[in-house]
Design a protein around this motif. Structure first.
Motif, short mmCIF file in Angstrom:
data_model
loop_
_atom_site.label_atom_id
_atom_site.label_comp_id
_atom_site.label_asym_id
_atom_site.label_seq_id
_atom_site.Cartn_x
_atom_site.Cartn_y
_atom_site.Cartn_z
N SER A 138 0.59 -1.10 -0.05
CA SER A 138 -0.11 -0.13 -0.07
C SER A 138 0.98 1.09 0.23
CB SER A 138 -1.07 -0.07 1.40
OG SER A 138 -0.02 0.00 2.42
N ASP A 139 2.13 1.32 0.62
CA ASP A 139 3.18 2.35 0.33
C ASP A 139 4.09 1.54 -0.66
OD1 ASP A 139 5.08 4.26 0.62
OD2 ASP A 139 4.85 4.53 2.71
N ASN A 188 -1.24 -3.96 -3.03
CA ASN A 188 -0.73 -3.25 -4.13
C ASN A 188 0.13 -3.79 -4.83
OD1 ASN A 188 -0.43 -1.27 -5.95
ND2 ASN A 188 0.39 0.13 -4.80
N PHE A 196 -1.52 4.50 -3.72
CA PHE A 196 -1.00 4.97 -2.24
C PHE A 196 -1.40 6.62 -2.16
CE2 PHE A 196 2.11 7.27 0.27
CZ PHE A 196 1.99 6.61 1.39
N PRO A 199 -5.66 7.76 -1.75
CA PRO A 199 -6.70 7.84 -0.47
C PRO A 199 -6.00 8.80 0.34
CG PRO A 199 -6.02 5.48 -1.09
CD PRO A 199 -5.38 6.66 -2.01
N ARG A 351 -6.62 4.34 3.90
CA ARG A 351 -5.90 3.31 3.22
C ARG A 351 -6.06 2.01 3.73
NH1 ARG A 351 -0.59 7.42 3.74
NH2 ARG A 351 -0.85 8.40 1.73
N LEU A 355 -7.42 0.04 0.52
CA LEU A 355 -6.47 -0.71 -0.22
C LEU A 355 -6.52 -2.29 0.48
CD1 LEU A 355 -3.56 1.55 -0.66
CD2 LEU A 355 -5.31 1.11 -2.29
#
Length: 390
Positions: A138-139, A188, A196, A199, A351, A355
């Motif tokens: 997600s990051d 992701n 990322f 959101p 997130r 995600l």
């Protein structure tokens, strides 16, 4: 060159006196406006400190969860090698895969290492032993760094074991001992930055639009004198405040809907969790933003002051909340300051729902401080607002 005449010297002195009078007048004006003076002096220092410490693309202190199903020395040595890179700290051991996934879902771990049973036995036999490395995608910035560090560590460790095997075999190279690091990114898989950033933009837009519109509107009313005209009418203070805020609530929710629509349909960012839970928690964050806007409107005397206060609040929110830069890489003092910014918690909520698809079981630790901030700010702002209109 001829010297100046007495008339020309007199005109020069007059101009100098007028210029000095204007300068003195401006200093007096600044002295009569302490908030702007403080902001103009504090903001450059604050900007320098924030940019100097928070704006960094270096990623370290990535939390790592380890599921060691082999419980042998070679597995512990591999974990030690990952720690020694400086990228993975702290390391937490878990008992089963469900606990490992729970740590990834809850954000307690950004990466995970699974060492299967029989790993050490395969290493000793000179066989290629597989381990699995999972990362929270997600990051993307943190995920790319974690994947790269894990892959490089695995290759170096494998080469060292090859050398040991060569020496143990009397110079004959075995058929492929080492570690086969299998990597996978959760949430992701493509490590796309948009998934990322979008959101985060939702939270930032909701906060900034609400604060600025609310603060500017009330100050504008005061500058034009229309707020005082409303005060002499039979309308009560609470009715006046709520009536003026409802349009901004509608505008803010319209912004949320617009950004969600664009993010989902245009940028293909999924909403894997409950959309109604997302909207409900967005309203909770909106309560806080409205309270901040009211607070600024009770302190600022002009729209310029309101804008300066809003910018002083918005900039730390962008830098310290994890909107762009990973909070794990910030110094401890700066990272702890981020816990005082409600946007930090709302970004985790956004997130997490969009995600990861998580629910209240994992989000409660962010909901509680967000609620406390929201109710506290609204109570304080309402008290100041009522005092001004009474």
């Amino acid at each position: 060159m001829s010297s100046l005449t007495w008339s020309e010297r007199g005109k020069t002195c007059v101009r100098a006196h007028r210029l000095a009078a204007i300068v003195r007048k401006e200093f007096i004006q600044i002295r009569r406006d302490p908030p702007s003076l403080v902001i103009s002096l504090v903001m450059p220092v604050l900007m320098l400190l924030l940019f100097g410490y928070a704006v960094t693309t270096d990623v370290n202190n990535i939390s790592l969860a380890v599921l060691d199903q082999d419980h042998q020395q070679p597995g512990r040595e591999l974990v030690s090698r990952l720690e020694q890179t400086g990228y993975f700290q702290p390391v937490c051991y878990v008992e089963d895969f469900a606990e490992l996934e729970g740590m990834l879902d809850g954000g307690k771990a950004k990466a995970a290492l699974i060492i299967p049973g029989g790993y050490a036995k395969g290493i000793r036999r000179g066989e290629q032993s597989q381990v699995q490395f999972l990362v929270d995608g997600s990051d993307p910035l943190v995920a790319r760094t974690a994947l790269s560090a894990a892959e490089i560590t695995g290759k170096v460790y494998s080469q060292e074991m090859v050398i040991k095997q060569v020496k143990a075999a009397g110079g004959q190279v075995p058929e492929g001992p080492g570690v086969d690091m299998r990597t996978r990114a959760y949430y992701n898989p493509g490590l796309e930055s948009l998934k990322f950033n979008v959101p985060g933009l939702i939270g930032l837009v909701l906060q900034n639009i609400t604060i600025m519109l609310t603060a500017f509107a009330l100050v504008r009313e005061r500058e034009r004198g229309t707020l005082e005209q409303l005060m002499v009418t039979p309308v009560q203070g609470a009715e006046l405040m709520v009536g003026k805020l409802i349009p901004y609530i509608i505008i803010a929710f319209a912004d949320v809907a617009l950004v969600l629509a664009v993010g989902t349909w245009w940028f293909d960012v999924p909403i894997r969790g409950n959309i109604f839970l997302l909207l409900g928690l967005a309203f909770l964050f909106l309560v806080f933003a409205l309270g901040v806007g009211i607070m600024f409107s009770t302190v600022a005397k002009t729209q310029l002051q309101a804008m300066q206060m809003a910018m002083m609040f918005i900039l730390p929110s962008v830098l310290l909340s994890g909107f762009i830069f990973p909070r794990e890489s910030m110094p401890d003092v700066i990272r702890y300051l981020g816990y005082l910014i409600p946007l930090t918690y709302f970004l985790e909520i956004l997130r997490g729902i969009m995600l990861k698809g998580v629910g209240l079981a994992f989000l409660w630790k962010d909901i509680i401080p967000l609620t406390v901030f929201g109710l506290g700010v609204v109570a304080l702002a309402s008290k100041r607002f009522r005092k001004q209109i009474e």
